[in-house]
Write a protein that holds these residues in place. Structure first.
Motif, short mmCIF file in Angstrom:
data_model
loop_
_atom_site.label_atom_id
_atom_site.label_comp_id
_atom_site.label_asym_id
_atom_site.label_seq_id
_atom_site.Cartn_x
_atom_site.Cartn_y
_atom_site.Cartn_z
N MET A 149 48.03 29.88 5.03
CA MET A 149 48.79 29.64 3.81
C MET A 149 48.19 30.39 2.63
N THR A 150 49.01 30.79 1.66
CA THR A 150 48.53 31.56 0.52
C THR A 150 48.00 30.68 -0.59
N GLN A 185 58.95 35.99 5.14
CA GLN A 185 58.97 34.95 6.17
C GLN A 185 60.37 34.80 6.77
N LYS A 187 56.09 24.45 12.29
CA LYS A 187 55.40 25.46 13.09
C LYS A 187 54.87 24.92 14.43
N ARG A 245 54.63 30.87 8.98
CA ARG A 245 53.99 29.87 8.13
C ARG A 245 54.85 28.61 8.07
N GLU A 246 54.21 27.49 7.81
CA GLU A 246 54.88 26.20 7.71
C GLU A 246 55.83 26.17 6.51
N THR A 247 57.01 25.53 6.66
CA THR A 247 58.01 25.49 5.58
C THR A 247 58.34 24.08 5.13
#
Length: 423
Positions: free
Chosen positions: A1-2, A16, A82, A194-196
């Motif tokens: 994650m950013t 993404q 994810k 990445r997780e949303t």
């Protein structure tokens, strides 16, 4: 994650979103590896002569995919999107190997149980993740792109496996593609996706209901059993979409399992059967690039009703046709009708369901929709055994017409234009 806070919108999440489009193309490829070859294998290598027997692989696929769809929604709300996506790809790894070397039809059915789990977990999750990312303004476009990627890949793989089978035989070479798809899908999902779920939470925190108060009872705290009831039979738009989806996949199961046999009975070579098997999902896939976005401008209901009537007309043309050119026109029309219906039904669910339980609503809808494979395998197989392949096609055309009438009568328009659609 950013570490950056989530933002909604297609442009804001473009990298993404494009990655998830690519992942769903690989999901479609896993499905497409069977579309041309497996019905022919059933007769030539495994000696199945009854149509209901041939369709057992679709029954197994549809039943497990339907259950996996429902589980995907609940699991992704509880554990995140994810992990469900990665788990679905792990399940995919043995599928092409089983199809290559299956010594009996039971092994093929086992492979389709795993394929159904893979498709339910991965495809449902990519749907939910794209809806999470784009927010309400571009939901139809997002679903059009998602479904286009999946079904263009279905078409390309069906065409490729048909040509490979015509030159190298029905096994094992056509299924080498599946090995590559599974490995690449698992790698991309594990390393880059990445997780949303935080995007859905952001939308839920800023959710505004309809001005007419129609959805006031569909609040954030709705329990799972109530979600099941609303999507299945209580809420008019949600339940109408679920039942239309079921009829759509009932039709698709017949196109997958019986139409290649009908074309083979007419003497078409494997390569031409592969072309017909690919044309339908190709038009379906590419058409969704336009129809998903179109539903954001014109509304959902007109496209669904028109699409179902067009599907019924295409099936009638299949039933009366007797040559490659006529059937080519018919499957193109069938693909066009499905392109109008498929992303628009998903967008309808996204319109009505609260963001807090949207993933579970998508899971229930896809439970109904992919249950259509089970109903189609049973009903169409029995009709084909008793009265012939053409009678089964006519029966499904009649069911599709009835479903279109049901949507016209029961569904209300669910889409309200949202400011900021240029995002």
């Amino acid at each position: 994650m950013t570490g950056r806070p989530p933002r909604l919108g297609l442009r804001e999440n473009l990298a993404q979103f494009v990655l998830l489009v690519a992942v769903n193309a690989l999901v479609g490829g896993m499905y497409g590896q069977e579309r041309t070859v497996l019905p022919l294998l059933a007769e030539t290598e495994f000696g199945l002569t009854r149509y209901s027997g041939v369709l057992t692989f679709i029954l197994a696929f549809g039943a497990t995919k339907a259950v996996a769809n429902y589980a995907a929604g609940a699991l992704s709300d509880r554990f995140g999107r994810k992990p469900v996506l990665v788990g679905g790809w792990l399940i995919a790894l043995p599928v092409p190997l089983l199809l290559m070397w299956a010594p009996s039809w039971g092994w093929v059915i086992a492979a389709n149980v795993l394929l159904g789990l893979n498709q339910g977990l991965t495809w449902s999750t990519t749907v939910v993740m794209k809806i999470d990312l784009v927010g309400p303004a571009r939901r139809g476009l997002a679903m059009g792109l998602n479904e286009a990627a999946g079904y263009v890949a279905v078409a390309a793989t069906a065409l490729a496996t048909g040509y490979i089978a015509a030159r190298a035989g029905l096994r094992p070479e056509p299924f080498f593609l599946g090995v590559a798809f599974a490995a690449l899908g698992l790698g991309l999902s594990t390393l880059l996706v990445r997780e949303t779920r935080d995007h859905a939470r952001l939308e839920a925190a800023n959710h505004v209901g309809r001005a007419d108060g129609r959805h006031a009872h569909l609040h954030a705290g709705l329990p799972s059993r109530q979600i099941l009831a609303q999507v299945s039979y209580r809420e008019p738009a949600l339940s109408a979409a679920s039942h239309a989806g079921m009829v759509n996949n009932l039709m698709d199961g017949v196109a997958w399992g019986l139409l290649p046999l009908l074309f083979a009975r007419a003497g078409l070579p494997v390569a031409q059967i592969g072309v017909l098997a690919a044309l339908y999902p190709a038009v379906w896939g590419f058409g969704q690039l336009a129809t998903g976005a179109l539903s954001d401008r014109t509304g959902r209901k007109p496209l669904i009703v028109t699409g179902q009537f067009l599907q019924a007309a295409a099936l009638a043309l299949v039933a009366i046709g007797d040559s490659f050119p006529v059937w080519a026109v018919a499957v193109v029309l069938l693909g066009a009708g499905t392109a109008l219906v498929y992303p628009t039904l998903l967008a309808t669910i996204g319109d009505v369901a609260h963001p807090a339980w949207r993933a579970r609503a998508v899971g229930v809808y896809r439970l109904w929709r992919d249950g259509g494979f089970v109903v189609g395998a049973l009903v169409a197989g029995l009709i084909a055994d008793a009265y012939g392949l053409t009678a089964a096609v006519w029966a499904v055309a009649a069911l599709t017409t009835a479903s279109g009438i049901g949507v016209a009568v029961r569904m209300y328009e669910t889409h309200t234009p949202v400011p900021g659609r240029s995002r």
